[in-house]
Scaffold this active site. Structure first.
Site, short mmCIF file in Angstrom:
data_model
loop_
_atom_site.label_atom_id
_atom_site.label_comp_id
_atom_site.label_asym_id
_atom_site.label_seq_id
_atom_site.Cartn_x
_atom_site.Cartn_y
_atom_site.Cartn_z
CG PHE A 179 -2.61 5.89 13.55
CD1 PHE A 179 -1.82 5.68 14.66
CD2 PHE A 179 -2.55 7.13 12.92
CE1 PHE A 179 -0.99 6.67 15.15
CE2 PHE A 179 -1.73 8.13 13.39
CZ PHE A 179 -0.94 7.90 14.50
CE LYS A 198 -8.53 -2.61 14.23
NZ LYS A 198 -7.61 -3.21 13.30
CG ASN A 258 -0.22 -0.05 2.51
OD1 ASN A 258 0.53 0.88 2.83
ND2 ASN A 258 -0.38 -1.13 3.26
CE LYS A 294 -10.89 0.90 12.07
NZ LYS A 294 -10.32 1.45 10.84
N PRO A 305 -3.00 -11.42 10.45
CG PRO A 305 -0.93 -11.71 11.50
CD PRO A 305 -1.65 -11.92 10.19
CG ASP A 306 -6.17 -6.17 13.94
OD1 ASP A 306 -5.36 -5.48 14.60
OD2 ASP A 306 -7.18 -5.68 13.37
CB ILE A 307 -0.18 -6.05 14.63
CG1 ILE A 307 0.37 -7.05 13.61
CG2 ILE A 307 0.90 -5.69 15.65
CD1 ILE A 307 1.27 -6.46 12.57
CE LYS A 348 8.51 -12.99 -13.28
NZ LYS A 348 9.23 -12.51 -14.43
O1 C5P Z 1 -8.81 -2.32 10.87
P1 C5P Z 1 -7.96 -1.18 10.39
O2 C5P Z 1 -6.90 -1.61 9.43
O3 C5P Z 1 -8.71 -0.02 9.87
O4 C5P Z 1 -7.24 -0.66 11.72
C1 C5P Z 1 -6.22 0.27 11.69
C2 C5P Z 1 -5.37 0.11 12.92
O5 C5P Z 1 -5.09 -1.26 13.17
C3 C5P Z 1 -4.00 0.75 12.76
O6 C5P Z 1 -3.55 1.15 14.04
C4 C5P Z 1 -3.15 -0.38 12.22
O7 C5P Z 1 -1.77 -0.20 12.51
C5 C5P Z 1 -3.73 -1.56 12.97
N1 C5P Z 1 -3.70 -2.83 12.24
C6 C5P Z 1 -2.85 -3.82 12.68
N2 C5P Z 1 -2.84 -5.03 12.04
C7 C5P Z 1 -3.65 -5.25 10.99
C8 C5P Z 1 -4.50 -4.26 10.53
C9 C5P Z 1 -4.50 -3.04 11.18
O8 C5P Z 1 -2.11 -3.60 13.64
N3 C5P Z 1 -3.61 -6.43 10.39
#
Ligand code: C5P
Length: 405
Positions: free
Chosen positions: A325, A343, A209, A339, A305-307, A287
Site C-alpha cells: 500500500f 520495494k 499511528n 515505491k 525493518p521494512d516488512i 518507566k
Molecule cells: O515506505 P512506506 O511506509 O510508504 O510503504 C508503505 C508500504 O510498505 C505498505 O504496504 C506498508 O504495509 C509497507 N511497510 C512495511 N514495513 C515498513 C514500512 C512499510 O511493510 N516498515
C-alpha cells in the site's frame, strides 16, 4: 452439483420458511446433505416433522436439550458442515448475527461456526430498507457473510418491494456457484498485515499511528471468502477478528515481521499495515521519569525493518504475488510507482490519505491500483468493496481459468 456438500440450514421465523422443505429437497436432489436448525419462531411456519422427513436427518431446535447436547453439541453442529445457509434470514436474525447474540440454538450455532455463512434475507420492504437492517447487512458483509438476494416482488403481507426471499432454485444455484466459482482461491495461502504498530518507549508509553486496520481486515475477509487459507497479522485495532481467518496479534514492527516470516510460505502477501517507520532505539526497562530540569528526555530512533521489502526480496520463500500500500498526501500515483520499484513488490494500492479525505479512520477509500507499467483508478468504494475487488483481481491473476462472479 452439490455432491457430498454438507449444508446446515438455519431457518428463522419468517413466512418464507414454508418454502424450506422444498429447498431441502432441491438441495438433496443435487447431492447435498442437509441438516436443519430451527429458531423458535420458525416452528410457527414450518414443522420439524416435515423437515425431518425431507432431510432424512434429525432436526435441531433446542439449545438446552440434554439429549441433543449429548449426541451432537452445538459447537459440533456448527462445525460439521461445509457451509451454513440462513434461509429465510429475517431482519431479527440478521440483527442478532450482526451483534453476536446467541440466545437460542440457531444464533448460537451461527456465532460458534468457523465455516462460511450465506444468508437469504426475507422481510417486509420497510424492514429491509430500515437503516438498522442496512447497517446490519453491511456489518455482516464486511465479516464475509454472502447475501443471496433479497428480490423485489409481491410480499406475503400484501405490499410490493424489495425483501422477498430469493426463489428456491435460485438459492440452490447460488450455492452451486459458491462451491464452484465462489472459491477460486481454495488451496492458496494468503498473508495480510493490518493496523498500526506500537513501538515501545518504556513499559507504559509507545509511538503509534492512526491506522484503524479496517482496510487490511476487509482484504483478509475477502481473501478468505474466496477460499484462501488466510493469516492476518494485525497490530492493535478495535476490530473483531474476521471469521474464517487465522489472526495473529502483535504490537511492534519487529513482532509483525517475525509473525509474517512464521506464516511463510504463502502464495499471496498483502501488506496493508501502517508500520511505524521508526522505533525507539533502546526501550527503557523502567518507566521514564520527568527529568528534574525542564529538558524532556531525548528519544533516539532507529529504522524499523521494512516488512513489504523483506517479503518482496525473500528469495526462495518470496510469495508469488506481493502487494503493498502507499498512503500518500500528494502526487499519489507518481510516488506509488516509485515505491513499487523501490520495494520490489508486484502491485501497489495507492490512496490519498490527506486529512480532508477522511480515509484513515473512515469507511471508504479511493484507490489506484499500480502494477508494473499500468495504473488503474478505482471509483470511491467502501473499504469492504476495495477488499472484495482486490481479492477478485488477485484470484483472476492467480487462477485465470476460473470465471469470477
Ligand atoms: O515506505 P512506506 O511506509 O510508504 O510503504 C508503505 C508500504 O510498505 C505498505 O504496504 C506498508 O504495509 C509497507 N511497510 C512495511 N514495513 C515498513 C514500512 C512499510 O511493510 N516498515
Amino acid at each position: 452439483m452439490l455432491d457430498g456438500k454438507r449444508i446446515l440450514l438455519v431457518i428463522s421465523g419468517g413466512i418464507a420458511a414454508y418454502k424450506c422443505p422444498d429447498l431441502v429437497r432441491r438441495l438433496r436432489e443435487r447431492g447435498a446433505s442437509v441438516r436443519c436448525v430451527l429458531s423458535d419462531a420458525a416452528k410457527q411456519f414450518v414443522t420439524p416433522l416435515a423437515l425431518g422427513a425431507v432431510s432424512e436427518d434429525k432436526v435441531y431446535d433446542n439449545l438446552f436439550s440434554l439429549t441433543d447436547e449429548h449426541e451432537m453439541g452445538h459447537i459440533q453442529l456448527s462445525r460439521e458442515a461445509d457451509v451454513l445457509l440462513v434461509a429465510p434470514a429475517t431482519a431479527n436474525i440478521l440483527a442478532k448475527m450482526a451483534h453476536g447474540e446467541a440466545n437460542d440454538l440457531a444464533t448460537t450455532v451461527l456465532l460458534a461456526t468457523d465455516k462460511p455463512v450465506l444468508a437469504a434475507p426475507a422481510m417486509n420492504v420497510r424492514m429491509w430498507e430500515h437503516a438498522a437492517t442496512q447497517a446490519n447487512i453491511a456489518t455482516l458483509r464486511s465479516r464475509g457473510v454472502t447475501m443471496i438476494g433479497p428480490e423485489e416482488g409481491d410480499m406475503a403481507c400484501g405490499e410490493y418491494g424489495m425483501g422477498r426471499m430469493t426463489d428456491t432454485l435460485d438459492i440452490v444455484a447460488a450455492l452451486e456457484e459458491f462451491f464452484s466459482t465462489g472459491r477460486p482461491l481454495a488451496g492458496k495461502r494468503a498473508l495480510v498485515t493490518s493496523g498500526p504498530t506500537y513501538e515501545p518507549i518504556d513499559p507504559v508509553r509507545y509511538i503509534a499511528n492512526r491506522s484503524s486496520g479496517k482496510q487490511g481486515h476487509a482484504i483478509a475477509t475477502a481473501l478468505a471468502a474466496l477460499g484462501a487459507e488466510t493469516t492476518l497479522v494485525s497490530g492493535p485495532t478495535r476490530l473483531a477478528d474476521p471469521a474464517g481467518v487465522k489472526a495473529v496479534h502483535i504490537e511492534s514492527a519487529a513482532e509483525m515481521l517475525a509473525a509474517c516470516k512464521a506464516a511463510l510460505p504463502v502464495d499471496i502477501a498483502v501488506c496493508a499495515a501502517a508500520v511505524c517507520d521508526w522505533r525507539v532505539a533502546e526501550e527503557a526497562s523502567e518507566k521514564l521519569k520527568k527529568p528534574p530540569g525542564d529538558a524532556p528526555p531525548p528519544l533516539h530512533l532507529a529504522e524499523n525493518p521494512d516488512i513489504l521489502a523483506t517479503l518482496s526480496q525473500a528469495g526462495g520463500t518470496r510469495p508469488g504475488l506481493v502487494i503493498g500500500f502507499a498512503a500518500e498526501t500528494e502526487n499519489v500515483v507518481g510516488n506509488a510507482e516509485a515505491k513499487l520499484a523501490r520495494k520490489g513488490c508486484d502491485w501497489i494500492v495507492a490512496n490519498d490519505v490527506s486529512p480532508e479525505t477522511g480515509t484513515f479512520a473512515g469507511d471508504s477509500n479511493t484507490v489506484h491500483l499500480i502494477t508494473a507499467g499500468s495504473s488503474e483508478d478505482w471509483p470511491a468504494l467502501s473499504k469492504t468493496e476495495v477488499g472484495e475487488r482486490l481479492a477478485r483481481r488477485i484470484a483472476e491473476t492467480l487462477s485465470p481459468e476460473t470465471e469470477i462472479v
